[in-house]
Write a protein that holds these residues in place. Structure first.
Motif, mmCIF file in Angstrom:
data_model
loop_
_atom_site.group_PDB
_atom_site.id
_atom_site.type_symbol
_atom_site.label_atom_id
_atom_site.label_comp_id
_atom_site.label_asym_id
_atom_site.label_seq_id
_atom_site.Cartn_x
_atom_site.Cartn_y
_atom_site.Cartn_z
ATOM 1 N N LEU A 99 0.868 -1.176 0.000
ATOM 2 C CA LEU A 99 0.000 0.000 0.000
ATOM 3 C C LEU A 99 0.902 1.223 0.000
ATOM 4 N N GLU A 100 0.704 2.113 -0.983
ATOM 5 C CA GLU A 100 1.648 3.212 -1.149
ATOM 6 C C GLU A 100 0.923 4.529 -1.415
ATOM 7 N N TYR A 101 1.353 5.569 -0.723
ATOM 8 C CA TYR A 101 0.880 6.930 -0.980
ATOM 9 C C TYR A 101 1.983 7.656 -1.718
ATOM 10 N N SER A 102 1.662 8.184 -2.895
ATOM 11 C CA SER A 102 2.689 8.784 -3.730
ATOM 12 C C SER A 102 2.211 10.112 -4.295
ATOM 13 N N LEU A 103 3.006 11.159 -4.089
ATOM 14 C CA LEU A 103 2.752 12.448 -4.728
ATOM 15 C C LEU A 103 3.533 12.497 -6.031
ATOM 16 N N GLN A 104 2.838 12.799 -7.114
ATOM 17 C CA GLN A 104 3.478 12.866 -8.420
ATOM 18 C C GLN A 104 3.085 14.161 -9.113
ATOM 19 N N GLY A 105 3.640 14.384 -10.286
ATOM 20 C CA GLY A 105 3.327 15.604 -11.017
ATOM 21 C C GLY A 105 4.560 16.197 -11.653
ATOM 22 N N GLY A 106 4.586 17.523 -11.763
ATOM 23 C CA GLY A 106 5.713 18.198 -12.386
ATOM 24 C C GLY A 106 5.569 19.704 -12.295
ATOM 25 N N ARG A 107 6.605 20.387 -12.755
ATOM 26 C CA ARG A 107 6.670 21.836 -12.637
ATOM 27 C C ARG A 107 7.186 22.443 -13.940
ATOM 28 N N LYS A 108 6.615 23.581 -14.324
ATOM 29 C CA LYS A 108 7.075 24.333 -15.485
ATOM 30 C C LYS A 108 7.497 25.729 -15.051
ATOM 31 N N ASN A 109 8.623 26.192 -15.581
ATOM 32 C CA ASN A 109 9.095 27.549 -15.322
ATOM 33 C C ASN A 109 9.377 28.235 -16.652
ATOM 34 N N GLY A 110 8.939 29.476 -16.770
ATOM 35 C CA GLY A 110 9.240 30.227 -17.977
ATOM 36 C C GLY A 110 8.116 30.193 -18.994
ATOM 37 N N LEU A 111 8.459 30.381 -20.268
ATOM 38 C CA LEU A 111 7.471 30.487 -21.327
ATOM 39 C C LEU A 111 6.725 29.167 -21.487
ATOM 40 N N GLN A 112 5.408 29.231 -21.467
ATOM 41 C CA GLN A 112 4.581 28.032 -21.619
ATOM 42 C C GLN A 112 3.224 28.391 -22.190
ATOM 43 N N ALA A 113 2.572 27.386 -22.744
ATOM 44 C CA ALA A 113 1.263 27.575 -23.374
ATOM 45 C C ALA A 113 0.148 27.386 -22.357
ATOM 46 N N PHE A 114 -0.981 28.048 -22.626
ATOM 47 C CA PHE A 114 -2.196 27.831 -21.841
ATOM 48 C C PHE A 114 -3.399 28.116 -22.736
ATOM 49 N N PRO A 115 -4.539 27.466 -22.474
ATOM 50 C CA PRO A 115 -5.726 27.692 -23.296
ATOM 51 C C PRO A 115 -6.194 29.143 -23.217
ATOM 52 N N VAL A 116 -6.820 29.613 -24.294
ATOM 53 C CA VAL A 116 -7.323 30.990 -24.336
ATOM 54 C C VAL A 116 -8.459 31.149 -23.326
ATOM 55 N N PRO A 117 -8.303 32.022 -22.305
ATOM 56 C CA PRO A 117 -9.395 32.231 -21.344
ATOM 57 C C PRO A 117 -10.616 32.832 -22.028
ATOM 58 N N GLY A 118 -11.779 32.528 -21.494
ATOM 59 C CA GLY A 118 -13.007 33.035 -22.099
ATOM 60 C C GLY A 118 -13.063 34.539 -22.190
ATOM 61 N N GLU A 119 -12.498 35.220 -21.182
ATOM 62 C CA GLU A 119 -12.572 36.681 -21.194
ATOM 63 C C GLU A 119 -11.644 37.313 -22.227
ATOM 64 N N MET A 120 -10.699 36.531 -22.778
ATOM 65 C CA MET A 120 -9.783 37.067 -23.773
ATOM 66 C C MET A 120 -10.188 36.709 -25.199
ATOM 67 N N ALA A 121 -11.159 35.823 -25.365
ATOM 68 C CA ALA A 121 -11.615 35.434 -26.705
ATOM 69 C C ALA A 121 -12.111 36.625 -27.518
ATOM 70 N N PRO A 122 -12.798 37.643 -26.933
ATOM 71 C CA PRO A 122 -13.264 38.792 -27.728
ATOM 72 C C PRO A 122 -12.133 39.642 -28.311
ATOM 73 N N LEU A 123 -10.898 39.420 -27.884
ATOM 74 C CA LEU A 123 -9.778 40.185 -28.432
ATOM 75 C C LEU A 123 -9.458 39.767 -29.869
ATOM 76 N N PHE A 124 -10.015 38.635 -30.304
ATOM 77 C CA PHE A 124 -9.730 38.109 -31.637
ATOM 78 C C PHE A 124 -10.988 38.156 -32.500
ATOM 79 N N PRO A 125 -10.813 38.304 -33.817
ATOM 80 C CA PRO A 125 -11.983 38.230 -34.708
ATOM 81 C C PRO A 125 -12.664 36.875 -34.567
ATOM 82 N N PRO A 126 -13.954 36.813 -34.822
ATOM 83 C CA PRO A 126 -14.680 35.539 -34.689
ATOM 84 C C PRO A 126 -14.033 34.420 -35.502
ATOM 85 N N GLY A 127 -13.768 33.305 -34.813
ATOM 86 C CA GLY A 127 -13.192 32.153 -35.471
ATOM 87 C C GLY A 127 -11.697 32.218 -35.705
ATOM 88 N N GLU A 128 -11.033 33.287 -35.243
ATOM 89 C CA GLU A 128 -9.604 33.439 -35.493
ATOM 90 C C GLU A 128 -8.756 33.385 -34.222
#
Length: 250
Positions: free
Chosen positions: A75-104
């Motif tokens: 029986l084992e308890y294990s913390l896993q995962g990872g870390r990112k530092n610096g430039l990285q991607a993330f999905p476009v937040p809903g509040e920022m979608a209006p900054l782009f033309p529709p569909g672009e």
């Protein structure tokens, strides 16, 4: 996934009923050095993770069939995962979608910040163990076998502030003002609760009057992609594990 757990339970019960010698119990705290492996995807959310030390702790029972061979459910308890530092991607937040033309709107935006994904797992491995010199004070052994796991919790924590760009080359900022990325999200519902994989280790034990102390170095690797939706990335879990423990005979 349920069938894997059932198989492991059956193997454990069978091992217990067939054990003709002694049964030993051990507790071993340790350190997990995990890695989130990209699972053959060009999704930028899957890449860039670095290892970071987390906690690991296990309780195992060793059923000995002979001087050299035994079976070891754990029986084992294990913390896993990872870390990112610096430039990285993330999905476009809903509040920022209006900054782009529709569909672009692009699939992802980019910024310089820190993010950490921490996954808490409960693992149930069943290992076959072989002792190289079981009758001596110093014992060297190896062990390997399958495991089933259950995700207890998962969080993604981000920090820092950065100007946001529509591409990884930083050609043109969306806004000259930096945005704060200080946030923590519960992402457990985005991940599969169950996983399975392989695990193993090498160990060095020293017999003492009432039992033995030991040091183990090994690792585990999950074979199932953890994300439910590939839009959130495609990763598999894995970790190197170092443990120090004490084992005694019942």
């Amino acid at each position: 996934m349920k069938k894997y757990i059932l198989i492991i339970i059956v193997i454990s019960i069978a091992g217990f009923s067939r054990a003709q010698r002694n049964i030993e119990i051990a507790f071993k705290p340790g350190v997990s050095i995990p890695s989130l492996h990209a699972a053959g995807s060009d999704n930028p959310l899957s890449s860039g993770y670095r290892s970071q030390a987390y906690q690991d702790a296990a309780l195992h029972a060793e059923y000995k069939f002979s001087r050299s061979f035994s079976i070891q459910p754990q029986l084992e308890y294990s913390l896993q995962g990872g870390r990112k530092n610096g430039l990285q991607a993330f999905p476009v937040p809903g509040e920022m979608a209006p900054l782009f033309p529709p569909g672009e709107a692009p699939a992802y935006l980019y910024a310089d910040y820190t993010s950490e994904t921490k996954l808490a797992y409960f693992l149930l491995p069943v290992l076959v163990k072989y002792h190289l010199n079981p009758q001596k004070k110093w014992d060297v052994y190896i062990a390997a076998g399958p495991f089933a796991s259950y995700l207890l919790g998962a969080k993604n924590r981000t920090s820092g502030s950065s100007i946001i760009y529509p591409d990884e080359n930083k050609t043109q900022p969306l806004d000259p003002q930096p945005r704060s990325f200080n946030n923590e999200d519960n992402i457990a519902n985005d991940l599969h609760r169950f996983n399975t994989g392989i695990t193993g280790h090498m160990g060095l034990g020293r017999k003492i009057i009432s039992g033995s102390i030991f040091l183990e170095v090994g690792g585990n690797y999950g074979i199932i992609v953890i994300q439910k939706n590939s839009a959130n990335g495609r990763n598999r879990t894995g970790a190197a594990v170092i443990s120090l423990g004490y084992q005694y005979e019942l």
